[in-house]
Design a protein around this motif. Structure first.
Motif, PDB file in Angstrom:
ATOM      1  N   LYS A 226       0.829  -1.207   0.000  1.00 44.23           N
ATOM      2  CA  LYS A 226       0.000   0.000   0.000  1.00 44.23           C
ATOM      3  C   LYS A 226       0.861   1.254   0.000  1.00 44.23           C
ATOM      4  CE  LYS A 226      -3.774  -2.035   2.641  1.00 44.23           C
ATOM      5  NZ  LYS A 226      -4.486  -1.995   3.929  1.00 44.23           N
ATOM      6  N   ARG A 227       1.891   1.250   0.824  1.00 43.84           N
ATOM      7  CA  ARG A 227       2.771   2.407   0.923  1.00 43.84           C
ATOM      8  C   ARG A 227       3.468   2.683  -0.405  1.00 43.84           C
ATOM      9  NH1 ARG A 227       4.998   0.723   5.134  1.00 43.84           N
ATOM     10  NH2 ARG A 227       6.807  -0.255   4.205  1.00 43.84           N
ATOM     11  N   LEU A 228       3.982   1.636  -1.044  1.00 41.10           N
ATOM     12  CA  LEU A 228       4.671   1.810  -2.322  1.00 41.10           C
ATOM     13  C   LEU A 228       3.713   2.266  -3.427  1.00 41.10           C
ATOM     14  CD1 LEU A 228       6.986  -1.321  -2.173  1.00 41.10           C
ATOM     15  CD2 LEU A 228       7.699   1.070  -2.044  1.00 41.10           C
ATOM     16  N   THR A 229       2.503   1.753  -3.424  1.00 42.83           N
ATOM     17  CA  THR A 229       1.519   2.146  -4.438  1.00 42.83           C
ATOM     18  C   THR A 229       1.090   3.595  -4.243  1.00 42.83           C
ATOM     19  OG1 THR A 229       0.733  -0.141  -4.517  1.00 42.83           O
ATOM     20  CG2 THR A 229      -0.682   1.531  -5.495  1.00 42.83           C
ATOM     21  N   ARG A 230       0.822   3.983  -3.011  1.00 43.98           N
ATOM     22  CA  ARG A 230       0.451   5.381  -2.736  1.00 43.98           C
ATOM     23  C   ARG A 230       1.573   6.336  -3.132  1.00 43.98           C
ATOM     24  NH1 ARG A 230      -1.997   3.338   2.182  1.00 43.98           N
ATOM     25  NH2 ARG A 230      -0.043   3.801   3.229  1.00 43.98           N
ATOM     26  N   GLU A 231       2.806   5.961  -2.848  1.00 45.85           N
ATOM     27  CA  GLU A 231       3.947   6.807  -3.199  1.00 45.85           C
ATOM     28  C   GLU A 231       4.058   6.950  -4.709  1.00 45.85           C
ATOM     29  OE1 GLU A 231       7.496   9.088  -2.424  1.00 45.85           O
ATOM     30  OE2 GLU A 231       5.625   8.644  -1.391  1.00 45.85           O
ATOM     31  N   SER A 232       3.841   5.877  -5.437  1.00 44.94           N
ATOM     32  CA  SER A 232       3.895   5.911  -6.890  1.00 44.94           C
ATOM     33  C   SER A 232       2.838   6.867  -7.450  1.00 44.94           C
ATOM     34  CB  SER A 232       3.698   4.502  -7.448  1.00 44.94           C
ATOM     35  OG  SER A 232       3.660   4.516  -8.843  1.00 44.94           O
ATOM     36  N   ILE A 233       1.629   6.798  -6.925  1.00 42.38           N
ATOM     37  CA  ILE A 233       0.550   7.701  -7.355  1.00 42.38           C
ATOM     38  C   ILE A 233       0.880   9.137  -6.967  1.00 42.38           C
ATOM     39  CG2 ILE A 233      -1.856   8.359  -6.893  1.00 42.38           C
ATOM     40  CD1 ILE A 233      -1.819   6.089  -8.760  1.00 42.38           C
ATOM     41  N   ARG A 234       1.352   9.328  -5.761  1.00 43.47           N
ATOM     42  CA  ARG A 234       1.653  10.674  -5.267  1.00 43.47           C
ATOM     43  C   ARG A 234       2.647  11.390  -6.174  1.00 43.47           C
ATOM     44  NH1 ARG A 234       5.291  13.548  -2.510  1.00 43.47           N
ATOM     45  NH2 ARG A 234       6.765  11.832  -2.368  1.00 43.47           N
ATOM     46  N   LEU A 235       3.675  10.667  -6.607  1.00 44.39           N
ATOM     47  CA  LEU A 235       4.710  11.278  -7.437  1.00 44.39           C
ATOM     48  C   LEU A 235       4.249  11.551  -8.864  1.00 44.39           C
ATOM     49  CD1 LEU A 235       7.795   9.232  -6.231  1.00 44.39           C
ATOM     50  CD2 LEU A 235       7.218  11.604  -5.672  1.00 44.39           C
ATOM     51  N   ARG A 236       3.229  10.841  -9.323  1.00 39.69           N
ATOM     52  CA  ARG A 236       2.787  10.977 -10.715  1.00 39.69           C
ATOM     53  C   ARG A 236       1.383  11.559 -10.847  1.00 39.69           C
ATOM     54  NH1 ARG A 236       5.938   6.885  -9.707  1.00 39.69           N
ATOM     55  NH2 ARG A 236       7.684   6.452 -11.080  1.00 39.69           N
ATOM     56  N   GLN A 237       0.836  12.067  -9.767  1.00 38.89           N
ATOM     57  CA  GLN A 237      -0.556  12.516  -9.754  1.00 38.89           C
ATOM     58  C   GLN A 237      -0.848  13.630 -10.753  1.00 38.89           C
ATOM     59  OE1 GLN A 237      -1.721  14.629  -6.115  1.00 38.89           O
ATOM     60  NE2 GLN A 237       0.463  14.745  -5.607  1.00 38.89           N
ATOM     61  N   HIS A 238       0.123  14.455 -11.092  1.00 40.76           N
ATOM     62  CA  HIS A 238      -0.136  15.608 -11.954  1.00 40.76           C
ATOM     63  C   HIS A 238      -0.137  15.264 -13.435  1.00 40.76           C
ATOM     64  CE1 HIS A 238      -0.221  18.194  -8.523  1.00 40.76           C
ATOM     65  NE2 HIS A 238       0.931  17.708  -8.118  1.00 40.76           N
ATOM     66  N   TRP A 239       0.401  14.138 -13.816  1.00 38.22           N
ATOM     67  CA  TRP A 239       0.325  13.776 -15.239  1.00 38.22           C
ATOM     68  C   TRP A 239      -0.565  12.577 -15.505  1.00 38.22           C
ATOM     69  CZ3 TRP A 239       2.211   8.989 -16.479  1.00 38.22           C
ATOM     70  CH2 TRP A 239       3.222   8.457 -15.689  1.00 38.22           C
ATOM     71  N   LEU A 240      -1.139  12.000 -14.472  1.00 40.86           N
ATOM     72  CA  LEU A 240      -2.113  10.927 -14.678  1.00 40.86           C
ATOM     73  C   LEU A 240      -3.449  11.536 -15.105  1.00 40.86           C
ATOM     74  CD1 LEU A 240      -1.356   8.586 -11.672  1.00 40.86           C
ATOM     75  CD2 LEU A 240      -1.194   7.988 -14.073  1.00 40.86           C
ATOM     76  N   PRO A 241      -4.207  10.827 -15.956  1.00 40.28           N
ATOM     77  CA  PRO A 241      -5.505  11.359 -16.385  1.00 40.28           C
ATOM     78  C   PRO A 241      -6.517  11.345 -15.247  1.00 40.28           C
ATOM     79  CG  PRO A 241      -5.171   9.132 -17.227  1.00 40.28           C
ATOM     80  CD  PRO A 241      -3.891   9.534 -16.560  1.00 40.28           C
TER      81      PRO A 241
ATOM     82  N   GLY B 241       5.231   1.573 -15.107  1.00 40.85           N
ATOM     83  CA  GLY B 241       4.816   1.067 -16.412  1.00 40.85           C
ATOM     84  C   GLY B 241       3.304   0.956 -16.528  1.00 40.85           C
ATOM     85  N   MET B 242       2.655   0.543 -15.450  1.00 39.87           N
ATOM     86  CA  MET B 242       1.190   0.447 -15.463  1.00 39.87           C
ATOM     87  C   MET B 242       0.556   1.821 -15.637  1.00 39.87           C
ATOM     88  SD  MET B 242       0.598  -2.390 -12.457  1.00 39.87           S
ATOM     89  CE  MET B 242      -1.168  -2.161 -12.373  1.00 39.87           C
ATOM     90  N   TRP B 243       1.081   2.844 -14.967  1.00 35.36           N
ATOM     91  CA  TRP B 243       0.518   4.195 -15.089  1.00 35.36           C
ATOM     92  C   TRP B 243       0.731   4.735 -16.499  1.00 35.36           C
ATOM     93  CZ3 TRP B 243      -1.980   2.637 -11.536  1.00 35.36           C
ATOM     94  CH2 TRP B 243      -1.599   2.498 -10.206  1.00 35.36           C
ATOM     95  N   ARG B 244       1.876   4.440 -17.096  1.00 37.53           N
ATOM     96  CA  ARG B 244       2.125   4.888 -18.474  1.00 37.53           C
ATOM     97  C   ARG B 244       1.158   4.218 -19.446  1.00 37.53           C
ATOM     98  NH1 ARG B 244       8.213   4.210 -19.768  1.00 37.53           N
ATOM     99  NH2 ARG B 244       7.301   4.297 -21.828  1.00 37.53           N
ATOM    100  N   ARG B 245       0.924   2.915 -19.288  1.00 36.62           N
ATOM    101  CA  ARG B 245      -0.026   2.215 -20.153  1.00 36.62           C
ATOM    102  C   ARG B 245      -1.440   2.747 -19.962  1.00 36.62           C
ATOM    103  NH1 ARG B 245       2.955  -2.561 -18.611  1.00 36.62           N
ATOM    104  NH2 ARG B 245       1.298  -2.965 -17.119  1.00 36.62           N
ATOM    105  N   LEU B 246      -1.808   3.032 -18.722  1.00 34.97           N
ATOM    106  CA  LEU B 246      -3.134   3.579 -18.445  1.00 34.97           C
ATOM    107  C   LEU B 246      -3.293   4.940 -19.122  1.00 34.97           C
ATOM    108  CD1 LEU B 246      -5.854   3.474 -16.975  1.00 34.97           C
ATOM    109  CD2 LEU B 246      -4.717   4.509 -15.005  1.00 34.97           C
ATOM    110  N   GLU B 247      -2.279   5.774 -19.012  1.00 38.59           N
ATOM    111  CA  GLU B 247      -2.334   7.097 -19.634  1.00 38.59           C
ATOM    112  C   GLU B 247      -2.504   6.973 -21.150  1.00 38.59           C
ATOM    113  OE1 GLU B 247       0.174  11.250 -19.557  1.00 38.59           O
ATOM    114  OE2 GLU B 247       1.260   9.364 -19.327  1.00 38.59           O
ATOM    115  N   LYS B 248      -1.761   6.068 -21.773  1.00 36.39           N
ATOM    116  CA  LYS B 248      -1.879   5.860 -23.218  1.00 36.39           C
ATOM    117  C   LYS B 248      -3.255   5.336 -23.597  1.00 36.39           C
ATOM    118  CE  LYS B 248       3.001   5.051 -24.074  1.00 36.39           C
ATOM    119  NZ  LYS B 248       4.029   4.066 -24.433  1.00 36.39           N
ATOM    120  N   ASP B 249      -3.793   4.404 -22.810  1.00 37.05           N
ATOM    121  CA  ASP B 249      -5.117   3.855 -23.088  1.00 37.05           C
ATOM    122  C   ASP B 249      -6.194   4.936 -23.002  1.00 37.05           C
ATOM    123  OD1 ASP B 249      -3.959   1.385 -23.427  1.00 37.05           O
ATOM    124  OD2 ASP B 249      -4.693   0.547 -21.533  1.00 37.05           O
ATOM    125  N   VAL B 250      -6.101   5.802 -21.997  1.00 36.56           N
ATOM    126  CA  VAL B 250      -7.085   6.873 -21.825  1.00 36.56           C
ATOM    127  C   VAL B 250      -6.982   7.857 -22.987  1.00 36.56           C
ATOM    128  CG1 VAL B 250      -7.743   8.840 -20.379  1.00 36.56           C
ATOM    129  CG2 VAL B 250      -7.222   6.644 -19.322  1.00 36.56           C
TER     130      VAL B 250
END
Length: 124
Positions: free
Chosen positions: A67-82, A108-117
Motif C-alpha cells: 500500500k505504501r509503495l503504491t500510494r507513493e507511486s501515485i503521489r509522485l505521478r498525480q499531476h500527469w495521470l488522467p 509502467g502500469m501508469w504509463r499504459r493507463l495514460e496511453k489507453d485513456v
C-alpha cells in the motif's frame, strides 16, 4: 510548484465509489502481481483505491508495504495521470517482488493507463 501531497481528495473512500469502479471499469492494466481497474471521473484529477487481500498477502506487514509503495507511486505521478478513478488489486506472488521492481511495475502500469485513456478520448 505543484503540491506533491496525498490528500484525502486523491483517495477512493466509500464502498459505493469502489463499486462504481468495479462495475464500470473502462480500463484494465495488468502488471506482475497487480491489476489496476480504472474508470473516468469528472473531478479533474486521479483518485486511487487499494484492495490487497489477506488471501494473496498473508502478513499485514506485506500488505502495508505494498500500500505504501503504491500510494507513493501515485503521489509522485498525480499531476500527469488522467482524471480517472483507479482501484489497484493484488494477485498471487506480488509479495515476492522487491521494492524497485514493484516501483518499475507501477510506473509502467501508469504509463499504459495514460496511453489507453488518450487513445480512447481521441475522436476516430
Amino acid at each position: 510548484m505543484a503540491s506533491q501531497g496525498f490528500p484525502r481528495g486523491l483517495r477512493i473512500l466509500t464502498g459505493g465509489e469502489y463499486r462504481h469502479v468495479f462495475d464500470n471499469a473502462s480500463f484494465k492494466v495488468h502488471g506482475k502481481g497487480l491489476l489496476a481497474l480504472a474508470t473516468p471521473n469528472d473531478l479533474g484529477h486521479v483518485r486511487v483505491g487499494l484492495v490487497f487481500s489477506k488471501k494473496n498477502l498473508k502478513r499485514a506487514v506485506d500488505r502495508n508495504r505494498l500500500k505504501r509503495l503504491t500510494r507513493e507511486s501515485i503521489r509522485l505521478r498525480q499531476h500527469w495521470l488522467p482524471a480517472v478513478d483507479i482501484v489497484v488489486l493484488s494477485r498471487r506472488g506480488v509479495h515476492e517482488l522487491e521494492a524497485q521492481t514493484l516501483a518499475r511495475q507501477l510506473h509502467g502500469m501508469w504509463r499504459r493507463l495514460e496511453k489507453d485513456v488518450q487513445r480512447q478520448s481521441k475522436p476516430q
